[in-house]
Design an enzyme around this catalytic site. Sequence first.
Site, PDB file in Angstrom:
ATOM      1  CE  LYS A   1      -3.446  -0.767  -0.557  1.00 48.98           C
ATOM      2  NZ  LYS A   1      -3.854  -1.308  -1.899  1.00 48.98           N
TER       3      LYS A   1
ATOM      4  NE  ARG B   1      -9.986  -0.479  -3.077  1.00 51.12           N
ATOM      5  CZ  ARG B   1      -8.960  -1.307  -2.891  1.00 51.12           C
ATOM      6  NH1 ARG B   1      -7.926  -0.928  -2.177  1.00 51.12           N
ATOM      7  NH2 ARG B   1      -8.968  -2.497  -3.445  1.00 51.12           N
TER       8      ARG B   1
END
Length: 913
Positions: free
Chosen positions: A647, A868
């Site tokens: 991430k 996102r």
Amino acid sequence: MKNYSNTDKVLLKPVIRNRLETSETKMLCRRNVERLKMIFHRWPSYSLRPWPRSIRKLLSIGLFVVVIVVIILSYQLKIMGSSHRKVNPPQPAISCRFDHSHKSLVKPKNYNSRDSKHVSKRVLVLVESPYTALAKHIITILEAARIEYKIENTGRNLPTLTHFDKSKFGVIILENLEAYVNMDNWNRQLLDKYCRDYKVGMVLFVHSVDEYGIDREKVPGFPLILRYNMALKDYTLNLFSDMWRITRPGEIWEGTLPQDDWTVFEFNHSTYEPLAYAKAAPPPFLDAGYEVDNRTLVSVLQDRGTFDGIQKVFFGNGLKFWLHIPVLLDVLSYLSHGKLSLPLERYIQIDVDDIFVGITGTRMTPVDVEAMVQAQERLQRQVQGFKFNLGFSGWFYEHGNSLENEGDRKILEQRHKFWWFGHMWRHEQAHKFTQDHLERSMLLNYQFAKDHDIPIYQQYAVAPHHSGVYPVHEPLYQSWKNVWDIRVTSTEEYPRLYPAWRRRGFIHKGIMVLPRQTCGLFTHTLFLDKYPGGRQHLDDSIQGGELFQTFLFNPINIYMTHLGNYANDRLALYTFESVIKFVQCWTNLQLKQVPPLELGIKYFEMFPEERDPLWQNPCLYKRHLAIWSTNKSCDRLPKFLVIGPQKTGTTALYTFLSLHPAILSNYNSPDTFEEVQFFNGNNYYKGIDWYMEFFPIPPNATSDFLFEKSATYFDNELVPMRAHGLIPKAKLICILIHPAKRAYSWYQHIRSHNDPTALNYTFLEVVTADDSAPRKLKDLKNRCLLPGIYVQHLSRWLDYFPARQLFIIDGEWLKSHPVAVMHNVQRFLHIEPHYNYSQLIRFDPKKGFYCQILSEDKNKCLGRGKGRLYPNMNKEVTDYLRQYYRKHNVALSKFLKKNQYRIPDWLEEELSH
Ligand code: A3P
């Protein structure tokens, strides 16, 4: 070329002379070749040309065959000529003096006491320099005995000796007594207090003094006198000491000892007890006034600690004298209250590589077989359950002269007396063949075993030249399983042949690979008087030297021998009967043999930490490369890794890198979200062939860069060690963003994958979960937070890789200035051609991130899972995580500075709060 006269040549240095002679030889050869060419050139034109072509061809083939036959015959004759079978091969000449009837006196001690519970298993070695011969020897012994250690220079401050009030070391070894005596006050007091408080003993080696005129000295602060520079002889151990565990006292080592600079001890205090005695030997250069000193001199001394509260053992010399090595092992065991004790059992196995493979003239005859059977019976009295373990390749059966063929038949007559293991039919090197070929070859041998009723149920095999065992050739493992149901094998090659004391085992695909020791016998060692280095060399190895020490250090020993070692001078029988006798004279070791499968299970029960292999690059070691399939290539290993963490933008970096024409990424793995994830988790057990299959063969191995990205590598404990094992030169790239952001991104990621725990709990609830929380919640908390303790993980990487091999990217910059980041990445990798990424990527306003340019008005962005949309972290959780990561971030900043990395902007900003 300069012309040299003959006298010139004699005066020339041997190297130049050699070179000269070689060049002269070359010239001569060249001239002869020219002459031959001329002859052959003319000959066919005069004699052969008129003959038809087919006859000419036939004649040439005939000539070729004759030449080959002559070569083979002369080789055979040479072997036969050199083989001078003896009527009476040499017999082992070792006998114990001490009859061992006083069992109670020599019973091996076991020092395990209640004290040992708190004793550490590590040894602290204080040396003047780690490069002195003695320091190196101490370390070799500790490694061979698998004793953990820390080595420090005496000149420096002592390392921390305790951890949370617990002692960190079980024994202290000081390479030089003088360094201890002259230690500065602070360190000396600290060390002494530590030893007293934690009952930690010391081993001290005493060096002789070089200064002229000093031959005797008092040790400052101790009632002890040292006598220097003694030559000693006739060494013996104190039968009444309670030190002996492995070492068996009672024998006398006769003759002069190595070196004439021994120190002996004189004392007058009850704290001291001699451990070893000797007599003075006349010095090499006698002066007129020399008087023989017949007194018994003390060469190893125990201090029971009644004088200053510290138990010590002083060695009046280093470790060159072989007996000091078992003595040192006992001393370590004693001083550590039994914690550093090697077991007394020694399991041994003697393999005969292939009982039928040998050149005519060197093979076993019926009398050799008889001798082998008798020796086995004798050995069974000394080694519980002993049997020779015979390998066989059926193709070679009855391939000797008539007497030797009788020998082969005799072995089969006696087959039930031995253990057997199957090779390939023709003793092939496995790495050269496919699984299909290997299985066919093994099946032929299997059939041979059936036809001759050979008992083959040990589930053990070895491979000729270690081929296929390590480096692993998967088809061998598979064939072994399919044909013979093999569960155990052995090799000298893991992790490497040398140094021998570091050989270890591993388990691969359910087959236990045990380390094998060398006994000094090979296919060419057939006669004692022709033994390389002479008979003395073999005898030295047996009597306290290399071979003896393999028994001493390794609880499990597998040795390889060859057919020829049981014929001719029967050197294998000589060697093993001698060394086993020697071991029994001088040690309390109990020799045993159990079937190979049991042996393998025992091995990994003793050393469970060795179960996992550590794969290495076969191309970095000549021996490994020689037994690695030519179809495989190290070019299919990555030159750099993107290690994560998850991430932080690893997919974006991976995509950008793949746009470069000289960078080739791995093929996607269907199982692990496209990443290979080899070095962490179970994929590692699939082996390096499996890993390499993920990479294309680079069109240009020098200028192309293979790489893979597995974001799970970053925080896995095993990965740095494993990656370093296989690709030590690889460069590493990691990306760091604020750890709180990373944690939140991860939480959102698994929420979007419908992870029930993430769906049921808010981010705040996850990161603040305490010990009483449900297990799944705690697991999720750990997966969110722990990778973000960057400093811990980065330090682990730098334990294995030099800092210059690691590149750290500021993840925020990767988002906002990827062109600049890619410029720096290319510079770090030294990659050519250097690409201007502004022509390859651009900002996509819709995505809100940089994407690949496809055409003037079309971009290709990462999928919906990357970048996102989710709400920002609220203040409460931001504050909580800022606090949580504070000390780790401070440590990270220090770590980065120390290793000369740039501090990411987000970290600067974070620490300025
Ligand atoms: P978010 O989806 O939480 O925003 P990884 O690929 O290591 O799993 O990292 C995903 C993160 O990469 C995304 O996290 C996003 O912020 C970041 N990122 C950086 N550059 C990006 C890019 N060019 N396109 C998409 N995401 C990018």
